[in-house]
Write an enzyme that holds these catalytic residues in place. Structure first.
Site, mmCIF file in Angstrom:
data_model
loop_
_atom_site.group_PDB
_atom_site.id
_atom_site.type_symbol
_atom_site.label_atom_id
_atom_site.label_comp_id
_atom_site.label_asym_id
_atom_site.label_seq_id
_atom_site.Cartn_x
_atom_site.Cartn_y
_atom_site.Cartn_z
ATOM 1 N N HIS A 122 0.833 -1.207 0.000
ATOM 2 C CA HIS A 122 0.000 0.000 0.000
ATOM 3 C C HIS A 122 0.866 1.255 0.000
ATOM 4 O O HIS A 122 0.668 2.163 -0.819
ATOM 5 C CB HIS A 122 -0.911 -0.024 1.230
ATOM 6 C CG HIS A 122 -1.721 1.214 1.437
ATOM 7 N ND1 HIS A 122 -3.059 1.281 1.156
ATOM 8 C CD2 HIS A 122 -1.384 2.442 1.906
ATOM 9 C CE1 HIS A 122 -3.516 2.496 1.425
ATOM 10 N NE2 HIS A 122 -2.508 3.227 1.892
ATOM 11 N N GLU A 123 1.838 1.321 0.915
ATOM 12 C CA GLU A 123 2.687 2.510 0.999
ATOM 13 C C GLU A 123 3.542 2.662 -0.260
ATOM 14 O O GLU A 123 3.758 3.772 -0.745
ATOM 15 C CB GLU A 123 3.568 2.445 2.251
ATOM 16 C CG GLU A 123 2.798 2.373 3.555
ATOM 17 C CD GLU A 123 1.771 3.480 3.713
ATOM 18 O OE1 GLU A 123 1.970 4.580 3.150
ATOM 19 O OE2 GLU A 123 0.752 3.250 4.389
ATOM 20 N N HIS A 126 1.757 4.439 -2.984
ATOM 21 C CA HIS A 126 1.717 5.895 -2.856
ATOM 22 C C HIS A 126 2.902 6.531 -3.582
ATOM 23 O O HIS A 126 2.767 7.598 -4.191
ATOM 24 C CB HIS A 126 1.733 6.302 -1.385
ATOM 25 C CG HIS A 126 0.404 6.189 -0.705
ATOM 26 N ND1 HIS A 126 -0.749 6.732 -1.233
ATOM 27 C CD2 HIS A 126 0.048 5.616 0.474
ATOM 28 C CE1 HIS A 126 -1.766 6.483 -0.413
ATOM 29 N NE2 HIS A 126 -1.305 5.804 0.629
ATOM 30 N N TYR A 137 -3.739 14.677 -2.606
ATOM 31 C CA TYR A 137 -4.159 13.898 -1.436
ATOM 32 C C TYR A 137 -5.220 14.648 -0.625
ATOM 33 O O TYR A 137 -4.999 15.061 0.508
ATOM 34 C CB TYR A 137 -2.949 13.556 -0.578
ATOM 35 C CG TYR A 137 -3.198 12.402 0.365
ATOM 36 C CD1 TYR A 137 -3.356 11.113 -0.123
ATOM 37 C CD2 TYR A 137 -3.275 12.612 1.739
ATOM 38 C CE1 TYR A 137 -3.592 10.055 0.739
ATOM 39 C CE2 TYR A 137 -3.504 11.562 2.606
ATOM 40 C CZ TYR A 137 -3.670 10.290 2.098
ATOM 41 O OH TYR A 137 -3.901 9.231 2.950
ATOM 42 N N GLU A 146 -5.796 6.764 -2.135
ATOM 43 C CA GLU A 146 -5.834 5.703 -1.133
ATOM 44 C C GLU A 146 -6.323 4.390 -1.728
ATOM 45 O O GLU A 146 -5.800 3.318 -1.419
ATOM 46 C CB GLU A 146 -6.732 6.113 0.033
ATOM 47 C CG GLU A 146 -6.053 6.960 1.076
ATOM 48 C CD GLU A 146 -4.937 6.223 1.793
ATOM 49 O OE1 GLU A 146 -5.113 5.043 2.172
ATOM 50 O OE2 GLU A 146 -3.860 6.831 1.958
ATOM 51 N N ASP A 224 -9.833 14.170 7.885
ATOM 52 C CA ASP A 224 -9.171 13.104 7.125
ATOM 53 C C ASP A 224 -8.919 13.550 5.683
ATOM 54 O O ASP A 224 -9.135 12.795 4.736
ATOM 55 C CB ASP A 224 -10.009 11.830 7.162
ATOM 56 C CG ASP A 224 -9.341 10.637 6.485
ATOM 57 O OD1 ASP A 224 -8.112 10.490 6.636
ATOM 58 O OD2 ASP A 224 -10.040 9.884 5.786
ATOM 59 N N HIS A 229 -9.614 8.256 3.607
ATOM 60 C CA HIS A 229 -9.623 6.871 4.078
ATOM 61 C C HIS A 229 -11.027 6.304 4.200
ATOM 62 O O HIS A 229 -11.197 5.136 4.549
ATOM 63 C CB HIS A 229 -8.916 6.764 5.431
ATOM 64 C CG HIS A 229 -7.446 6.996 5.366
ATOM 65 N ND1 HIS A 229 -6.874 8.216 5.648
ATOM 66 C CD2 HIS A 229 -6.422 6.174 5.043
ATOM 67 C CE1 HIS A 229 -5.565 8.140 5.517
ATOM 68 N NE2 HIS A 229 -5.264 6.912 5.148
#
Length: 292
Positions: A122-123, A126, A137, A146, A224, A229
């Site tokens: 996942h990271e 990005h 973002y 995301e 957020d 998210h």
């Protein structure tokens, strides 16, 4: 399977052929504090499972992107991916900072170590997004940012681990599935669920995501970063249906979809992100990206 790089009697978690390295950012508590992960023997046993997990994970992530998408590291120019283990203290988070990847050890209550495969994937995604579409973002573009990371983390897991999809809604550690962060999370079974974003059995009550644009559980607030998210669940569920197919009712809309398999869907997702998305792509325009 991990690669070891030996230099003057030390064994490092470092692979020059797959462009990754593991670093320990802890200030105390480990023999390799504040330096590259190493031991004086190539048998680490269980002395640092987080570092070992990141080494195995990043090796598979780089293999996946090269073999499936023809991408040479996250910048497509053989840059090294540095995975920083032991970030913070009782830190329940993982993140890409624009240069490196960071993974907390968790607090043992909400989560254990976040150095697990799908969170690492996942990271990493990005970073791929930053070097390609550059999705802003915030709000809908941030939710898509995301979501593409959830999709990529899931695909890396499906690529590298034994198939555990039939266990749903349960899971088994080390088996691939449609859940995100399930090998780390303790507060609920998983952080997010691509198969059913609102399933309280997997994500827990209060963590439901929308599966339809502006549908139930859609987040309209400014917290957020505008719900990045929360509102990612819409594209996550779309990707699940594109992969597996299914029929039923999605928040009032009847659907009957024939899936194309996750490997084909993964290639479509990667191309939609890297070729057709732009920094300001939102849900209305991402439909054209996927269709293209």
């Amino acid at each position: 399977v991990c690669w070891w790089y030996k230099n003057t009697g030390y064994y490092y978690l470092h692979n020059t052929g797959r462009w990754w390295q593991v670093y320990n950012v802890a200030s105390s508590g480990w023999p390799d504090n504040n330096t590259y992960a190493y031991r004086t023997t190539n048998d680490w046993g269980t002395s640092d499972r987080a570092e070992m997990s990141l080494a195995c994970g990043f090796d598979k992530i780089q293999e996946y992107y090269l073999n499936v998408h023809g991408r040479h590291s996250f910048n497509d120019a053989n840059i090294y991916a540095r995975a920083n283990a032991h970030q913070g203290r009782n830190y329940v988070n993982a993140y890409w900072d624009g240069t490196d990847f960071h993974f907390g050890d968790g607090d043992g209550v909400a989560a254990n170590s976040l150095a697990v495969l799908d969170i690492a994937g996942h990271e990493y995604a990005h970073a791929v997004t930053e070097y390609t579409a550059g999705l802003i973002y915030a709000y809908e573009s941030g939710a898509l940012n995301e979501s593409f990371s959830d999709i990529a983390g899931t695909c890396v897991e499906l690529y590298a681990q034994p198939d555990g999809r039939s266990l749903y809604p349960a899971m088994s550690p080390g088996f691939s599935d449609w859940l995100c962060g399930e090998d780390s999370w303790r507060r609920s079974m998983a952080v997010r669920d691509l198969r059913n974003p609102r399933n309280t059995l997997t994500v827990g009550a209060g963590n439901e995501q929308p599966s339809r644009y502006h549908g139930t559980y859609w987040y309209y607030g400014s917290g957020d970063n505008g719900g990045v998210h929360y509102n990612s669940g819409v594209q996550n569920f779309f990707f699940y249906l594109l992969s597996e197919g299914g029929s039923g009712e999605n928040d009032g809309i009847v659907y009957n979809v024939t899936g194309i398999g996750w490997t084909n869907a993964a290639r479509v997702a990667y191309r939609a992100l890297t070729v057709y998305c732009t920094p300001s792509t939102d849900y209305r325009t991402v439909r054209s990206a996927w269709a293209s």
